[in-house]
Design an enzyme around this catalytic site. Structure first.
Site, PDB file in Angstrom:
ATOM      1  CG  ASP A 274      -2.038  -0.964   1.170  1.00 15.71           C
ATOM      2  OD1 ASP A 274      -2.056  -1.763   0.212  1.00 15.71           O
ATOM      3  OD2 ASP A 274      -2.889  -0.943   2.077  1.00 15.71           O
ATOM      4  CG  ASP A 275       0.024   3.873   2.197  1.00 18.68           C
ATOM      5  OD1 ASP A 275      -1.129   3.711   1.741  1.00 18.68           O
ATOM      6  OD2 ASP A 275       0.281   3.927   3.406  1.00 18.68           O
ATOM      7  CG  HIS A 323      -4.453   2.528  -0.805  1.00 16.35           C
ATOM      8  ND1 HIS A 323      -5.353   1.722  -0.160  1.00 16.35           N
ATOM      9  CD2 HIS A 323      -3.646   3.035   0.177  1.00 16.35           C
ATOM     10  CE1 HIS A 323      -5.119   1.722   1.150  1.00 16.35           C
ATOM     11  NE2 HIS A 323      -4.091   2.523   1.370  1.00 16.35           N
ATOM     12  CG  HIS A 327      -3.718   7.216   2.341  1.00 16.46           C
ATOM     13  ND1 HIS A 327      -3.838   7.227   3.705  1.00 16.46           N
ATOM     14  CD2 HIS A 327      -3.581   5.902   2.000  1.00 16.46           C
ATOM     15  CE1 HIS A 327      -3.751   6.008   4.187  1.00 16.46           C
ATOM     16  NE2 HIS A 327      -3.597   5.163   3.164  1.00 16.46           N
ATOM     17  CG  HIS A 432       2.363   0.158   4.249  1.00 14.44           C
ATOM     18  ND1 HIS A 432       2.014  -0.788   5.189  1.00 14.44           N
ATOM     19  CD2 HIS A 432       1.259   0.929   4.030  1.00 14.44           C
ATOM     20  CE1 HIS A 432       0.743  -0.591   5.547  1.00 14.44           C
ATOM     21  NE2 HIS A 432       0.269   0.446   4.858  1.00 14.44           N
TER      22      HIS A 432
END
Length: 472
Positions: A274-275, A323, A327, A432
């Protein structure tokens, strides 16, 4: 008669001369010292004191005391020979005498030996025996202690720099019941791909009595990297008293990842990140390429410094999933339209850079997050239904690596993942790629998975659904 008179005259003359000499010697006045020795010994650390020395002017039988001076010092703290000059200067007459003072050490050092003497090595070595030797002049001389073993006795001897010697004799029992130790260099479990070359990382063996006995280690077992499988190397060593020890190293040889998109079954690991993309994404892609492993990247859009990584991810066969663009929980979880606007924005960015229109998503915080309550009640229940109505598929995870805040320890991340893998199941891992310590764990996770029969695959629209309980 005349001859006798001559002889008598000579004798009388000689007697007169002798009497005159004795009279001059015994009764004439001169300078001299009384009680002054030519040389004396002085024990070290004892201050030098002059003897009962008297300076005289007079005859052998009379002493008119006069003053005298001394020149020279005696360092009573240092062993050596020193000279002191005693001097008289009286009535234009002078007299000097030299006295030698020898600073010496005659005290024996102390020697203290304590411990258990019923388990002494054949060499006399024992971890339970403590030796302490001290000398009044040399200080700690424990390192000068020597010993010999004879007839069930060990004799310790220590001498100081002056040759003073102390001896201590103790009855002992020769025995060595302690096993040697072997320490492997590197890991006790090594992972190798087929056709790789096994390189021994080394080992060290030590014994309480014999010291370093690495040269006595015997290694048994073979590693055949042409065939996948688990191999065991055994390292054995024996000390001079017959005690033996052994340790094992496991070498797991695995095949290259044989992911087939048409047949993803059995024990499967889905690595998801993620991210990103971020500063460690390129390194991660290099690791994945090395093992022919495909992963899934749930990307964000707020960092434009690594947009080129999006194209590389697609070109190398990975899944680029969605995602969030921002965010920002406060932006995306205030309403369905706000979320969809953010999702469309990241979807368009991915398509612009890769040419792929992604429909796979992961909610920030996961579908089970409760932080969204802060902005709107029941938003997650509404969003999970909405995205599926629009043809999206969302994925949560089955194993959290802990890199989201639980730990920054790479080894802990490895154990968090490998310790929770389930065979014959779809294992979706959450990591991540913006965190270097987490990326550093990936190679070990891959090695472990391949060696234990897992296949690595990317998430697709046909992958098994992994959803968590919606809590808002």
């Amino acid at each position: 008669m005349k001859k006798k008179k001559v002889i008598l005259s000579v004798i009388i003359a000689l007697l007169v001369l002798v009497l005159m000499f004795l009279s001059y010697t015994l009764f004439s006045s001169k300078l001299y010292f009384k009680n002054l020795s030519k040389k004396s010994d002085l024990e070290v650390f004892t201050k030098y004191k002059e003897e009962n020395v008297e300076a005289c002017y007079g005859t052998k039988f009379t002493c008119h005391k006069v003053k005298y001076t001394t020149k020279g010092t005696v360092n009573y703290k240092k062993i050596g020979l020193y000279k002191v000059s005693y001097n008289i200067n009286y009535r234009n007459k002078k007299l000097s005498k030299i006295k030698e003072v020898n600073v010496i050490d005659t005290k024996k050092p102390t020697l203290k030996v304590t411990g258990v003497f019923d388990n002494v090595c054949p060499s006399g070595k024992s971890k339970d025996i403590l030796i302490n030797a001290k000398d009044n002049y040399d200080g700690d001389i424990s390192n000068k202690v020597t010993y010999t073993i004879k007839d069930d006795y060990i004799t310790y001897v220590v001498s100081d720099s002056s040759g003073n010697k102390t001896i201590k004799k103790i009855k002992i029992k020769i025995n060595d019941s302690e096993k040697p130790t072997i320490t492997l260099k590197g890991e006790s479990i090594i992972y190798l791909g087929t056709s790789s070359k096994y390189i021994e990382e080394g080992y060290k063996a030590e014994d309480n009595c014999d010291g370093d006995i690495t040269k006595n280690v015997v290694v048994s077992g073979k590693v055949d990297t042409s065939k996948a499988g688990n191999y065991t190397l055994t390292y054995s060593v024996k000390d001079n008293f017959g005690n033996s020890s052994s340790v094992k190293r496991e070498v797991k040889v695995y095949k290259k990842n044989d992911y087939n998109p048409e047949n993803v079954t059995g024990s499967v690991i889905y690595l998801t990140f993620d991210d990103g993309p971020g500063p460690y994404t390129a390194k991660l892609l290099d690791i994945l390429k090395k093992y022919n492993v495909k992963a899934t990247f749930f990307v964000t859009g707020y960092n434009n410094n690594y947009n080129d990584m999006l194209k590389r991810e697609v070109d190398e066969g990975h899944t680029v999933a969605l995602h969030s663009y921002s965010h920002s929980y406060g932006t995306i979880y205030t309403g369905i339209d706000d979320f969809m606007n953010d999702l469309t924005k990241i979807q368009n960015k991915v398509k612009d850079y890769t040419g792929v229109e992604s429909k796979i998503i992961r909610f920030p915080g996961g579908s089970s997050n409760t932080v969204s309550r802060k902005y709107k009640n029941h938003i997650m229940s509404d969003l999970t239904k909405k995205v599926e109505e629009l043809g999206f598929r969302y994925f949560d995870w089955t194993i959290a690596s802990g890199d989201a805040g639980e730990t920054k320890d790479t080894n802990k991340i490895i154990s968090n993942v490998t310790g929770h893998l389930k065979p014959n199941a779809a294992n979706v891992i959450l990591q991540h790629d913006i965190k270097g310590f987490s990326v550093d764990a990936v190679e070990s996770i891959i090695q472990y998975g391949l060696a234990n029969g897992y296949t690595f695959a990317p998430l697709t629209m046909n992958s098994p659904v992994v959803h968590q309980k919606v809590n808002n």
